[in-house]
Design a protein around this motif. Sequence first.
Motif, short mmCIF file in Angstrom:
data_model
loop_
_atom_site.label_atom_id
_atom_site.label_comp_id
_atom_site.label_asym_id
_atom_site.label_seq_id
_atom_site.Cartn_x
_atom_site.Cartn_y
_atom_site.Cartn_z
N GLN A 91 2.32 25.31 -19.10
CA GLN A 91 1.50 26.38 -19.34
C GLN A 91 2.35 27.84 -19.53
N GLU A 92 3.68 27.79 -18.78
CA GLU A 92 4.60 28.68 -18.70
C GLU A 92 5.05 28.93 -20.11
N ASN A 93 5.11 28.07 -20.96
CA ASN A 93 5.65 28.02 -22.22
C ASN A 93 4.75 28.42 -23.53
N MET A 94 3.42 28.69 -23.07
CA MET A 94 2.57 28.79 -24.07
C MET A 94 2.53 30.13 -24.56
N LEU A 95 2.71 30.49 -26.04
CA LEU A 95 2.48 31.76 -26.48
C LEU A 95 1.07 32.12 -26.88
N TYR A 96 0.14 32.90 -26.32
CA TYR A 96 -1.06 33.12 -26.80
C TYR A 96 -0.87 34.35 -27.95
N PHE A 97 -1.91 34.37 -28.59
CA PHE A 97 -2.08 35.14 -29.80
C PHE A 97 -3.07 36.27 -29.61
N LEU A 117 0.69 -1.22 -0.05
CA LEU A 117 0.08 0.19 0.07
C LEU A 117 1.01 1.18 -0.14
N ALA A 118 1.95 1.16 0.63
CA ALA A 118 2.87 2.53 0.72
C ALA A 118 3.56 2.49 -0.57
N VAL A 119 3.97 1.41 -1.35
CA VAL A 119 4.75 1.59 -2.67
C VAL A 119 3.55 2.17 -3.47
N VAL A 120 2.24 1.71 -3.55
CA VAL A 120 1.29 2.37 -4.37
C VAL A 120 1.09 3.59 -4.12
N PHE A 121 0.96 3.97 -2.93
CA PHE A 121 0.69 5.49 -2.56
C PHE A 121 2.08 6.50 -3.11
N LEU A 122 3.11 5.79 -2.95
CA LEU A 122 4.44 6.59 -3.24
C LEU A 122 4.52 6.81 -5.05
N ILE A 123 4.17 5.74 -5.80
CA ILE A 123 3.99 5.65 -6.99
C ILE A 123 2.91 6.75 -7.49
N LEU A 124 1.65 6.73 -6.94
CA LEU A 124 0.56 7.78 -7.20
C LEU A 124 0.95 9.07 -6.83
N LEU A 125 1.76 9.24 -5.59
CA LEU A 125 2.32 10.53 -5.28
C LEU A 125 3.36 11.13 -6.32
N GLY A 126 4.12 10.41 -6.90
CA GLY A 126 5.05 10.48 -7.98
C GLY A 126 4.30 10.98 -9.20
N VAL A 127 3.53 10.24 -9.67
CA VAL A 127 2.85 10.44 -10.87
C VAL A 127 2.12 11.87 -10.79
N GLY A 128 1.61 12.23 -9.72
CA GLY A 128 1.02 13.42 -9.58
C GLY A 128 1.99 14.35 -9.70
N VAL A 129 2.89 14.33 -8.95
CA VAL A 129 3.77 15.58 -8.91
C VAL A 129 4.29 15.68 -10.19
N ALA A 130 4.84 14.57 -11.11
CA ALA A 130 5.14 14.69 -12.52
C ALA A 130 4.29 15.38 -13.34
N THR A 131 2.98 15.06 -13.18
CA THR A 131 2.01 15.48 -13.91
C THR A 131 1.79 17.17 -13.80
N SER A 132 1.72 17.50 -12.44
CA SER A 132 1.70 18.85 -12.12
C SER A 132 2.83 19.70 -12.54
N LEU A 133 3.98 18.94 -12.53
CA LEU A 133 5.16 19.91 -12.96
C LEU A 133 5.23 20.08 -14.35
N ALA A 134 4.81 18.79 -15.20
CA ALA A 134 4.76 19.01 -16.68
C ALA A 134 3.67 20.04 -17.14
N LEU A 135 2.28 19.97 -16.41
CA LEU A 135 1.61 20.95 -16.93
C LEU A 135 1.82 22.18 -16.45
N THR A 136 2.58 22.65 -15.41
CA THR A 136 3.01 23.89 -15.21
C THR A 136 3.96 24.61 -16.02
N ALA A 137 5.10 23.61 -16.50
CA ALA A 137 5.88 23.99 -17.51
C ALA A 137 5.24 24.27 -18.95
#
Length: 150
Positions: free
Chosen positions: A31-37, A9-29
């Motif tokens: 969003q910051e690199n989008m050029l709106y017209f 259960l701890a391993v599953v929780f850590l994997i889910l936490l890691g995926v969530g952090v990676a997803t949020s970092l990717a989405l933040t990056a």
Amino acid sequence: MTAKRKQRLAVVFLILLGVGVATSLALTAFQENMLYFYDPTQILAGEAPENKKIRVGGMVVDKSVERATDSLKIKFDLTDYKNIITVQYEGILPDLFREGQGIVAIGKMQADGQFHASEVLAKHDENYMPPEVARSLEKQAKSEQENSAE
């Protein structure tokens, strides 16, 4: 619950936490690199953010290009046939840049009301216009037709 089950259960929780952090970092990056017209009308309406990199497009106003004699600084007006904004740029312009030309400038809108471009892109032949610029000019022409019909 057994010790082995708690460990899984701890391993599953850590994997889910890691995926969530990676997803949020990717989405933040992303969003910051989008050029709106934006077109000049949207910028003057206050829709464009200040000090954030954006793209602005339109036609270079005839007789508005001012070049500095001692540097590569250039200032010109850009229009969507409804409103005009001033663009400042320092650097070498594309060979196809000229008055009456459709361009897209990448840069930041400043508090002084001028757009400071870091890059200027010009169309490559008479038949091509950046899609964003074409849509913006079409929209302005339609609204002018509707206003004149009233």
